[in-house]
Scaffold this motif. Structure first.
Motif, PDB file in Angstrom:
ATOM      1  N   ASP A 292       0.827  -1.213   0.000  1.00  0.00           N
ATOM      2  CA  ASP A 292       0.000   0.000   0.000  1.00  0.00           C
ATOM      3  C   ASP A 292       0.860   1.261   0.000  1.00  0.00           C
ATOM      4  OD1 ASP A 292      -2.322  -1.450  -0.013  1.00  0.00           O
ATOM      5  OD2 ASP A 292      -2.633  -1.357   2.157  1.00  0.00           O
ATOM      6  N   HIS A 293       1.925   1.242   0.791  1.00  0.00           N
ATOM      7  CA  HIS A 293       2.805   2.405   0.850  1.00  0.00           C
ATOM      8  C   HIS A 293       3.540   2.618  -0.469  1.00  0.00           C
ATOM      9  CE1 HIS A 293       3.070   2.241   5.550  1.00  0.00           C
ATOM     10  NE2 HIS A 293       1.924   2.722   5.102  1.00  0.00           N
ATOM     11  N   LEU A 294       4.037   1.517  -1.049  1.00  0.00           N
ATOM     12  CA  LEU A 294       4.743   1.632  -2.334  1.00  0.00           C
ATOM     13  C   LEU A 294       3.810   2.129  -3.436  1.00  0.00           C
ATOM     14  CD1 LEU A 294       6.996  -1.566  -2.319  1.00  0.00           C
ATOM     15  CD2 LEU A 294       7.679   0.792  -1.871  1.00  0.00           C
ATOM     16  N   SER A 295       2.572   1.661  -3.402  1.00  0.00           N
ATOM     17  CA  SER A 295       1.590   2.115  -4.389  1.00  0.00           C
ATOM     18  C   SER A 295       1.313   3.608  -4.224  1.00  0.00           C
ATOM     19  CB  SER A 295       0.296   1.316  -4.229  1.00  0.00           C
ATOM     20  OG  SER A 295      -0.698   1.797  -5.116  1.00  0.00           O
ATOM     21  N   PHE A 296       1.216   4.046  -2.988  1.00  0.00           N
ATOM     22  CA  PHE A 296       0.970   5.464  -2.712  1.00  0.00           C
ATOM     23  C   PHE A 296       2.162   6.322  -3.154  1.00  0.00           C
ATOM     24  CE2 PHE A 296       0.238   8.973   0.521  1.00  0.00           C
ATOM     25  CZ  PHE A 296      -0.857   9.503  -0.149  1.00  0.00           C
TER      26      PHE A 296
ATOM     27  N   PRO B  99       0.427  16.852  -4.490  1.00  0.00           N
ATOM     28  CA  PRO B  99       0.500  15.438  -4.088  1.00  0.00           C
ATOM     29  C   PRO B  99       1.569  14.662  -4.846  1.00  0.00           C
ATOM     30  CG  PRO B  99      -1.371  15.775  -5.541  1.00  0.00           C
ATOM     31  CD  PRO B  99      -0.788  17.137  -5.283  1.00  0.00           C
ATOM     32  N   ASP B 100       2.814  15.110  -4.739  1.00  0.00           N
ATOM     33  CA  ASP B 100       3.909  14.466  -5.452  1.00  0.00           C
ATOM     34  C   ASP B 100       4.577  13.411  -4.581  1.00  0.00           C
ATOM     35  OD1 ASP B 100       5.144  16.085  -3.619  1.00  0.00           O
ATOM     36  OD2 ASP B 100       6.721  16.771  -4.984  1.00  0.00           O
ATOM     37  N   LEU B 101       5.740  12.963  -5.005  1.00  0.00           N
ATOM     38  CA  LEU B 101       6.443  11.901  -4.293  1.00  0.00           C
ATOM     39  C   LEU B 101       6.767  12.290  -2.857  1.00  0.00           C
ATOM     40  CD1 LEU B 101       7.903   9.175  -4.274  1.00  0.00           C
ATOM     41  CD2 LEU B 101       9.898  10.325  -5.291  1.00  0.00           C
ATOM     42  N   LEU B 102       7.344  13.466  -2.674  1.00  0.00           N
ATOM     43  CA  LEU B 102       7.741  13.889  -1.333  1.00  0.00           C
ATOM     44  C   LEU B 102       6.534  14.113  -0.429  1.00  0.00           C
ATOM     45  CD1 LEU B 102      10.164  14.549   0.426  1.00  0.00           C
ATOM     46  CD2 LEU B 102      10.032  16.923  -0.366  1.00  0.00           C
ATOM     47  N   HIS B 103       5.475  14.669  -0.978  1.00  0.00           N
ATOM     48  CA  HIS B 103       4.250  14.908  -0.210  1.00  0.00           C
ATOM     49  C   HIS B 103       3.667  13.596   0.294  1.00  0.00           C
ATOM     50  CE1 HIS B 103      -0.173  15.302   0.075  1.00  0.00           C
ATOM     51  NE2 HIS B 103       0.097  16.459   0.632  1.00  0.00           N
ATOM     52  N   ASN B 104       3.573  12.616  -0.589  1.00  0.00           N
ATOM     53  CA  ASN B 104       3.007  11.318  -0.197  1.00  0.00           C
ATOM     54  C   ASN B 104       3.901  10.609   0.821  1.00  0.00           C
ATOM     55  OD1 ASN B 104       1.032  11.971  -1.993  1.00  0.00           O
ATOM     56  ND2 ASN B 104       1.242  10.148  -3.275  1.00  0.00           N
ATOM     57  N   ALA B 105       5.213  10.784   0.662  1.00  0.00           N
ATOM     58  CA  ALA B 105       6.127  10.184   1.633  1.00  0.00           C
ATOM     59  C   ALA B 105       5.934  10.804   3.014  1.00  0.00           C
ATOM     60  CB  ALA B 105       7.568  10.373   1.170  1.00  0.00           C
ATOM     61  N   GLN B 106       5.701  12.106   3.051  1.00  0.00           N
ATOM     62  CA  GLN B 106       5.466  12.775   4.329  1.00  0.00           C
ATOM     63  C   GLN B 106       4.225  12.223   5.015  1.00  0.00           C
ATOM     64  OE1 GLN B 106       5.372  16.918   3.113  1.00  0.00           O
ATOM     65  NE2 GLN B 106       7.391  17.273   3.966  1.00  0.00           N
ATOM     66  N   ILE B 107       3.200  11.947   4.235  1.00  0.00           N
ATOM     67  CA  ILE B 107       1.969  11.388   4.805  1.00  0.00           C
ATOM     68  C   ILE B 107       2.248  10.014   5.427  1.00  0.00           C
ATOM     69  CG2 ILE B 107      -0.323  10.484   4.250  1.00  0.00           C
ATOM     70  CD1 ILE B 107      -0.568  12.688   2.160  1.00  0.00           C
ATOM     71  N   ILE B 108       3.073   9.217   4.727  1.00  0.00           N
ATOM     72  CA  ILE B 108       3.360   7.867   5.219  1.00  0.00           C
ATOM     73  C   ILE B 108       4.198   7.912   6.488  1.00  0.00           C
ATOM     74  CG2 ILE B 108       4.511   5.682   4.694  1.00  0.00           C
ATOM     75  CD1 ILE B 108       3.835   6.176   1.742  1.00  0.00           C
ATOM     76  N   TYR B 109       5.319   8.661   6.457  1.00  0.00           N
ATOM     77  CA  TYR B 109       6.166   8.643   7.661  1.00  0.00           C
ATOM     78  C   TYR B 109       5.584   9.479   8.791  1.00  0.00           C
ATOM     79  CZ  TYR B 109       8.597  13.042   6.220  1.00  0.00           C
ATOM     80  OH  TYR B 109       8.918  14.327   5.855  1.00  0.00           O
ATOM     81  N   GLY B 110       4.503  10.204   8.511  1.00  0.00           N
ATOM     82  CA  GLY B 110       3.791  10.874   9.591  1.00  0.00           C
ATOM     83  C   GLY B 110       3.059   9.885  10.476  1.00  0.00           C
ATOM     84  N   GLN B 111       2.836   8.668   9.945  1.00  0.00           N
ATOM     85  CA  GLN B 111       2.158   7.637  10.710  1.00  0.00           C
ATOM     86  C   GLN B 111       3.081   6.973  11.731  1.00  0.00           C
ATOM     87  OE1 GLN B 111       0.731   4.885   7.776  1.00  0.00           O
ATOM     88  NE2 GLN B 111      -0.410   6.427   6.626  1.00  0.00           N
TER      89      GLN B 111
ATOM     90  N   GLN C 237       7.393   7.101  13.052  1.00  0.00           N
ATOM     91  CA  GLN C 237       8.715   7.709  12.946  1.00  0.00           C
ATOM     92  C   GLN C 237       9.739   6.755  12.346  1.00  0.00           C
ATOM     93  OE1 GLN C 237       9.180  10.844  13.566  1.00  0.00           O
ATOM     94  NE2 GLN C 237      11.384  10.864  13.080  1.00  0.00           N
ATOM     95  N   SER C 238       9.579   5.465  12.549  1.00  0.00           N
ATOM     96  CA  SER C 238      10.559   4.493  12.056  1.00  0.00           C
ATOM     97  C   SER C 238      10.521   4.339  10.541  1.00  0.00           C
ATOM     98  CB  SER C 238      10.330   3.130  12.722  1.00  0.00           C
ATOM     99  OG  SER C 238       9.028   2.645  12.440  1.00  0.00           O
ATOM    100  N   TYR C 239       9.540   4.975   9.869  1.00  0.00           N
ATOM    101  CA  TYR C 239       9.459   4.910   8.408  1.00  0.00           C
ATOM    102  C   TYR C 239      10.341   5.968   7.727  1.00  0.00           C
ATOM    103  CZ  TYR C 239       5.204   2.032   8.853  1.00  0.00           C
ATOM    104  OH  TYR C 239       4.301   1.044   9.146  1.00  0.00           O
ATOM    105  N   VAL C 240      10.819   6.935   8.485  1.00  0.00           N
ATOM    106  CA  VAL C 240      11.473   8.100   7.874  1.00  0.00           C
ATOM    107  C   VAL C 240      12.680   7.714   7.025  1.00  0.00           C
ATOM    108  CG1 VAL C 240      12.729  10.238   8.333  1.00  0.00           C
ATOM    109  CG2 VAL C 240      10.678   9.693   9.654  1.00  0.00           C
ATOM    110  N   VAL C 241      13.656   7.019   7.611  1.00  0.00           N
ATOM    111  CA  VAL C 241      14.881   6.677   6.883  1.00  0.00           C
ATOM    112  C   VAL C 241      14.601   5.766   5.688  1.00  0.00           C
ATOM    113  CG1 VAL C 241      17.124   5.534   7.028  1.00  0.00           C
ATOM    114  CG2 VAL C 241      16.380   7.054   8.871  1.00  0.00           C
ATOM    115  N   PRO C 242      13.831   4.689   5.848  1.00  0.00           N
ATOM    116  CA  PRO C 242      13.531   3.853   4.675  1.00  0.00           C
ATOM    117  C   PRO C 242      12.867   4.627   3.540  1.00  0.00           C
ATOM    118  CG  PRO C 242      12.932   2.703   6.688  1.00  0.00           C
ATOM    119  CD  PRO C 242      13.278   4.087   7.092  1.00  0.00           C
TER     120      PRO C 242
ATOM    121  N   ILE D 173      14.317   5.321  -0.389  1.00  0.00           N
ATOM    122  CA  ILE D 173      13.652   4.934  -1.631  1.00  0.00           C
ATOM    123  C   ILE D 173      13.325   6.161  -2.486  1.00  0.00           C
ATOM    124  CG2 ILE D 173      11.256   4.942  -0.781  1.00  0.00           C
ATOM    125  CD1 ILE D 173      10.833   2.396  -2.448  1.00  0.00           C
ATOM    126  N   ILE D 174      13.023   7.288  -1.839  1.00  0.00           N
ATOM    127  CA  ILE D 174      12.797   8.533  -2.595  1.00  0.00           C
ATOM    128  C   ILE D 174      14.072   8.940  -3.318  1.00  0.00           C
ATOM    129  CG2 ILE D 174      12.405  11.017  -2.354  1.00  0.00           C
ATOM    130  CD1 ILE D 174      10.494  10.370  -0.058  1.00  0.00           C
TER     131      ILE D 174
END
Length: 216
Positions: A10-14, A169-181, A183-188, A192-193
């Motif tokens: 789901d995250h990769l698709s987003f 709603p670009d790559l960085l924006h969507n990544a921010q939404i994901i790692y906002g959920q 904190q351990s998602y930030v570095v991964p 990938i970005i």
């Protein structure tokens, strides 16, 4: 660092949805800025009275402004005078305005790099000014412009990330939404970005080098 969670389907698709927006905005901006920048660069090279000076003044203003300021102005200030655009359109307009100024300088410099002897030879053979520009100067100049133009296009692709400030709603924006959920998602996610930007930009660099080799 939760790589498994960050790279869930789901995250990769987003992320890919955001990357598609990044590529779409970059592609449209590249096409528009190349067309506008080419026209402005040629007009400045032609040294048309008054018009050349006006265009030079406008280009210098735009080139010396931060792109972020132009993005803010396009999205927040223009609606105050009745020009209201949705986020994607505002990002494309801001990028196009900024990059057109940069590309116009590349075009003008490329045209000026053609030796005067070739121009004089073309004129002496019976070609008028515009025929000389079209058939002699422009084809040679375009080949010389390929490396700097590709470099500018790479910069444009990277600059699309600045539109995150207006919630594109670009790559960085969507990544921010994901790692906002979590904190351990930030570095991964940042890894990938970086890889996704690198792959596209490196491919463009390879194309530029191959075109440069063919030119030589």
């Amino acid at each position: 660092m939760d790589f498994m969670g960050a790279y869930s389907p789901d995250h990769l698709s987003f992320l890919m949805e955001g990357f598609w927006v990044t590529l779409k905005v970059a592609f449209i901006s590249i096409v528009l800025s190349f067309l506008i920048g080419s026209i402005v660069g040629i007009l400045r090279y032609a040294r048309i009275p008054v018009l050349s000076h006006v265009l030079a003044f406008i280009v210098e203003i735009i080139r010396n402004l931060p792109l972020l300021l132009i993005i803010f102005f396009t999205y927040f200030a223009l609606p105050e005078i009745g020009i209201d655009m949705e986020i994607t359109s505002a990002a494309i307009v801001a990028l196009t305005v900024f990059e057109s100024a940069m590309i116009s300088e590349i075009i003008r410099s490329g045209l000026k790099s053609i030796e005067k002897g070739q121009i004089e030879a073309a004129r002496s053979s019976g070609l008028n000014y515009y025929q000389t520009l079209r058939f002699v100067v422009l084809p040679q100049a375009l080949r010389r412009m390929v490396p700097p133009l590709v470099s500018q296009f790479i910069s444009l692709l990277k600059d699309t990330s600045l539109a995150v400030v207006i919630a594109l709603p670009d790559l960085l924006h969507n990544a921010q939404i994901i790692y906002g959920q979590k904190q351990s998602y930030v570095v991964p996610l940042f890894l990938i970005i970086a890889m996704m930007y690198f792959i596209v930009n490196y491919a463009l660099s390879i194309i530029a080098r191959r075109l440069e080799v063919k030119r030589v």
